[in-house]
Design a protein around this motif. Structure first.
Motif, PDB file in Angstrom:
ATOM      1  N   PRO A 119       1.058  -1.534  -0.266  1.00 32.92           N
ATOM      2  CA  PRO A 119       0.104   0.128  -0.044  1.00 32.92           C
ATOM      3  C   PRO A 119       0.670   1.272   0.157  1.00 32.92           C
ATOM      4  O   PRO A 119       2.091   1.522   0.826  1.00 32.92           O
ATOM      5  CB  PRO A 119      -0.237   0.024   0.922  1.00 32.92           C
ATOM      6  CG  PRO A 119       0.025  -1.246   1.786  1.00 32.92           C
ATOM      7  CD  PRO A 119       0.977  -1.536   1.425  1.00 32.92           C
ATOM      8  N   ASP A 147       1.467   5.761   7.260  1.00 33.65           N
ATOM      9  CA  ASP A 147       0.383   6.117   7.172  1.00 33.65           C
ATOM     10  C   ASP A 147      -0.999   5.137   5.890  1.00 33.65           C
ATOM     11  O   ASP A 147      -1.840   4.960   5.757  1.00 33.65           O
ATOM     12  CB  ASP A 147      -0.065   7.780   6.114  1.00 33.65           C
ATOM     13  CG  ASP A 147       0.880   8.409   7.672  1.00 33.65           C
ATOM     14  OD1 ASP A 147       0.383   8.122   8.804  1.00 33.65           O
ATOM     15  OD2 ASP A 147       0.580   9.867   6.905  1.00 33.65           O
ATOM     16  N   TRP A 149       0.391   1.034   5.812  1.00 28.89           N
ATOM     17  CA  TRP A 149       0.719   0.077   6.456  1.00 28.89           C
ATOM     18  C   TRP A 149      -0.849  -0.299   7.333  1.00 28.89           C
ATOM     19  O   TRP A 149      -1.323   0.367   8.076  1.00 28.89           O
ATOM     20  CB  TRP A 149       1.048  -0.559   7.643  1.00 28.89           C
ATOM     21  CG  TRP A 149       3.044  -0.015   6.564  1.00 28.89           C
ATOM     22  CD1 TRP A 149       3.834   0.711   7.265  1.00 28.89           C
ATOM     23  CD2 TRP A 149       3.801  -0.890   5.458  1.00 28.89           C
ATOM     24  NE1 TRP A 149       5.096   0.749   6.466  1.00 28.89           N
ATOM     25  CE2 TRP A 149       5.079   0.025   5.857  1.00 28.89           C
ATOM     26  CE3 TRP A 149       2.885  -1.916   4.930  1.00 28.89           C
ATOM     27  CZ2 TRP A 149       5.094  -0.415   4.535  1.00 28.89           C
ATOM     28  CZ3 TRP A 149       4.112  -1.921   3.540  1.00 28.89           C
ATOM     29  CH2 TRP A 149       5.321  -1.146   3.678  1.00 28.89           C
ATOM     30  N   LYS A 150      -1.555  -1.875   6.954  1.00 28.65           N
ATOM     31  CA  LYS A 150      -2.869  -1.964   6.786  1.00 28.65           C
ATOM     32  C   LYS A 150      -2.215  -4.124   7.757  1.00 28.65           C
ATOM     33  O   LYS A 150      -1.162  -3.713   7.208  1.00 28.65           O
ATOM     34  CB  LYS A 150      -3.367  -2.274   5.726  1.00 28.65           C
ATOM     35  CG  LYS A 150      -4.127  -0.947   4.925  1.00 28.65           C
ATOM     36  CD  LYS A 150      -4.621  -1.822   3.560  1.00 28.65           C
ATOM     37  CE  LYS A 150      -5.308  -0.396   3.043  1.00 28.65           C
ATOM     38  NZ  LYS A 150      -5.773  -0.951   1.701  1.00 28.65           N
ATOM     39  N   ALA A 151      -3.119  -4.122   8.143  1.00 26.86           N
ATOM     40  CA  ALA A 151      -3.170  -5.033   9.357  1.00 26.86           C
ATOM     41  C   ALA A 151      -2.974  -6.994   8.564  1.00 26.86           C
ATOM     42  O   ALA A 151      -2.150  -7.075   9.131  1.00 26.86           O
ATOM     43  CB  ALA A 151      -4.799  -5.684  10.132  1.00 26.86           C
ATOM     44  N   ASP A 152      -3.283  -6.617   7.345  1.00 28.94           N
ATOM     45  CA  ASP A 152      -2.850  -7.618   6.497  1.00 28.94           C
ATOM     46  C   ASP A 152      -1.883  -7.606   6.222  1.00 28.94           C
ATOM     47  O   ASP A 152      -1.025  -8.868   5.498  1.00 28.94           O
ATOM     48  CB  ASP A 152      -3.609  -7.455   5.255  1.00 28.94           C
ATOM     49  CG  ASP A 152      -4.172  -6.650   4.459  1.00 28.94           C
ATOM     50  OD1 ASP A 152      -3.164  -5.672   4.275  1.00 28.94           O
ATOM     51  OD2 ASP A 152      -4.024  -7.060   3.034  1.00 28.94           O
ATOM     52  N   ASP A 153      -0.977  -6.975   5.931  1.00 33.56           N
ATOM     53  CA  ASP A 153       0.041  -6.463   5.520  1.00 33.56           C
ATOM     54  C   ASP A 153       1.140  -6.740   6.514  1.00 33.56           C
ATOM     55  O   ASP A 153       2.800  -7.788   6.361  1.00 33.56           O
ATOM     56  CB  ASP A 153       0.755  -4.952   5.436  1.00 33.56           C
ATOM     57  CG  ASP A 153       0.094  -4.357   3.940  1.00 33.56           C
ATOM     58  OD1 ASP A 153       0.803  -4.960   2.633  1.00 33.56           O
ATOM     59  OD2 ASP A 153      -0.735  -3.426   4.065  1.00 33.56           O
TER      60      ASP A 153
END
Length: 202
Positions: A119, A147, A149-153
Motif C-alpha cells: 500500500p 499511514d 500499512w494495514k493489518a494484512d500487511d
C-alpha cells in the motif's frame, strides 16, 4: 555478472548448467513488476496497439501464431494483454532455471511469486513493483509508510518472516506448505496467504 575468478568463476547460467551449485538449496522468486522495469512494453513505441502487436511479432518470432492463439493478441486490450504475457514470461524463466538445476541433480529449489500490492500513494501506478516483497520477508515496515500499512500487511510480514527464520534454523519449508519445484509448481504469495500453483506449460 562480473567474473572475477574468485567469487564468480564463470557466468551464472554456465555455472548452473554445469551443476556447480547443485549441493546448495536455493530459495528465490519474483514479483509481477520485475520484468516491467526494463520492458519495451512501456517505451513510447508501444503506446499504440498496433505497435504492441509489432513488438510481439518481433518478440515471439516464428512462434507468434501460437502466441496469438493462446493470448488472442490482436483482440485483447493492452491493459490485460501486457500483464498476462509479463507474468508468463517471468514464471517460465524461473521454471527454466529450476529445470536446469533438477537436470543436474541439484538439491531442492523453492520458487515463490509474490503478488501482494504494497500500500502507498503510488501503488496504483506500479502495482507489485520490483523489491516490494522485501518488507514482508524481513518483517520490517518503515515509518515512511506508516499511514498506509494495514493489518494484512503486518500479518503477512510476520508469517513470511517466521517461515524464513524457521527455514534458516533447519525446519523444512514443506511444513509451511512450500514444496520444492519439481516441474511447474511454485508458491504464490498474496495478502490472503500462501497457495501452491501449477504453471500451464503451454
Amino acid at each position: 555478472m562480473r567474473v572475477d575468478g574468485n567469487l564468480l568463476t564463470n557466468q551464472f547460467n554456465k555455472l548452473v548448467d554445469a551443476g556447480l551449485n547443485k549441493d546448495t538449496e536455493v530459495v528465490f522468486g519474483a514479483v509481477p513488476g520485475d520484468w516491467l522495469i526494463c520492458s519495451p512494453f512501456y517505451h513510447k513505441n508501444t503506446e499504440k496497439k498496433e505497435d504492441v502487436i509489432q513488438y510481439l511479432k518481433d518478440f515471439f518470432g516464428e512462434y507468434y501464431d501460437k502466441a496469438e492463439n493462446i493470448y488472442d493478441i490482436e483482440n485483447t486490450d493492452k491493459a490485460v494483454l501486457i500483464p498476462r504475457i509479463n507474468n508468463d514470461y517471468i514464471i517460465s524463466c524461473m521454471l527454466l532455471y529450476v529445470k536446469a538445476r533438477n537436470q543436474a541433480g541439484a538439491k531442492n529449489t523453492y520458487v515463490y511469486y509474490f503478488k501482494h500490492v504494497m500500500p502507498g500513494p503510488e501503488n496504483g501506478a506500479y502495482g507489485v513493483f520490483h523489491s516490494s516483497e522485501l518488507p514482508y520477508f524481513f518483517n520490517y515496515f518503515t515509518d515512511k509508510r506508516k499511514d498506509f500499512w494495514k493489518a494484512d500487511d503486518t500479518a503477512l510480514g510476520e508469517k513470511l518472516n517466521q517461515l524464513m527464520v524457521d527455514y534458516a534454523m533447519g525446519e523444512a519449508l514443506e511444513k509451511h506448505g512450500w514444496n520444492p519445484t519439481k516441474e511447474t509448481n511454485y508458491l504464490e504469495i498474496t495478502g490472503e496467504g500462501f497457495v501452491e500453483q501449477t504453471f500451464d506449460e503451454k
